[in-house]
Design an enzyme around this catalytic site. Structure first.
Site, PDB file in Angstrom:
ATOM      1  N   TYR A 154       1.017  -1.319  -0.141  1.00 38.22           N
ATOM      2  CA  TYR A 154       0.003  -0.028   0.020  1.00 38.22           C
ATOM      3  C   TYR A 154       0.937   1.264  -0.012  1.00 38.22           C
ATOM      4  O   TYR A 154       0.618   2.241  -0.940  1.00 38.22           O
ATOM      5  CB  TYR A 154      -0.872  -0.069   1.268  1.00 38.22           C
ATOM      6  N   GLU A 194     -11.685   6.529   5.216  1.00 37.95           N
ATOM      7  CA  GLU A 194     -11.103   7.164   6.132  1.00 37.95           C
ATOM      8  C   GLU A 194     -12.114   7.558   7.303  1.00 37.95           C
ATOM      9  O   GLU A 194     -11.871   7.570   8.515  1.00 37.95           O
ATOM     10  CB  GLU A 194     -10.214   8.556   5.811  1.00 37.95           C
ATOM     11  N   TRP A 239      -5.727   2.181  10.191  1.00 39.15           N
ATOM     12  CA  TRP A 239      -5.853   2.061   8.926  1.00 39.15           C
ATOM     13  C   TRP A 239      -5.662   0.574   8.494  1.00 39.15           C
ATOM     14  O   TRP A 239      -6.285   0.231   7.482  1.00 39.15           O
ATOM     15  CB  TRP A 239      -4.983   2.745   8.146  1.00 39.15           C
TER      16      TRP A 239
END
Length: 202
Positions: free
Chosen positions: A24, A46, A54
């Site tokens: 990522y 988010e 996350w």
């Protein structure tokens, strides 16, 4: 801070814990995005991350995409109460009624914004934070620009878009380059940002 991976490449320390996190970081985080669907997906995810990590969201991202029609906001805007109840039973996502309802609400707001500005990208890239690249003391979680973006989105009826959420969105979508200067991907992100032409408002 950075760490040196097994491949000898220096990377931001936050991605060190798992190969998926590294992918990522290497392939997505901090590179400029102009695609409206990706921008909508990220601002929604988010919001789902609020109060979580996350990493939790990244592990569930494909499930979120399946649950929310690939984050096609023209489709999500038509979700109703039965969809909310259905999603609350989906173990593959974060089952939070407020965040699910916010995603549906925000989809409708995204359609309005697209009509007003021509694209979500044209709106969001007005908040590019070139002046807020990495601070000497470290990466902030909130900036004056993210506060302005949050205030603007809330004024337009968006939910779960606080200043911290907005800054994480800005970092990920390349509106600011917060790769550490010693990270091997800092220069790549900076070059892509320099070559990127923000969409114009129509």
């Amino acid at each position: 801070m950075v760490f040196i991976g097994e491949d000898g490449v220096s990377r931001c320390t936050w991605c060190a814990s798992h190969p998926e996190y590294i992918r990522y970081h290497d392939e997505e985080w901090g590179y400029p995005v102009s695609d409206d669907t990706r921008l909508f997906e990220k601002i929604c995810l988010e919001g789902f991350q609020s109060g979580l990590s996350w990493w939790t969201i990244l592990q569930k991202r494909e499930n979120f995409r399946a649950a929310f029609e690939g984050f096609d906001f023209h489709k999500v805007a038509h979700f109703g109460q039965s969809d909310i109840e259905r999603l609350l039973q989906d173990k593959g996502i974060v089952r939070h009624r407020g965040k699910i309802a916010a995603t549906i609400n925000n989809a409708a707001r995204a359609i309005e914004m697209q009509a007003e500005f021509g694209s979500l990208a044209a709106f969001f890239w007005r908040y590019e934070g070139r002046e807020e690249a990495r601070h000497i003391e470290g990466v902030p979680s909130v900036t004056e620009t993210s506060k302005r973006l949050s205030k603007d989105l809330k004024k337009r009826g968006w939910n779960f878009v606080g200043p911290t959420t907005c800054y994480a969105f800005m970092q990920a979508m390349g509106l600011v380059n917060d790769h550490h200067p010693d990270c091997a991907h800092h220069a790549k992100a900076e070059a892509l940002r320099a070559a990127f032409t923000p969409p114009s408002i129509v």
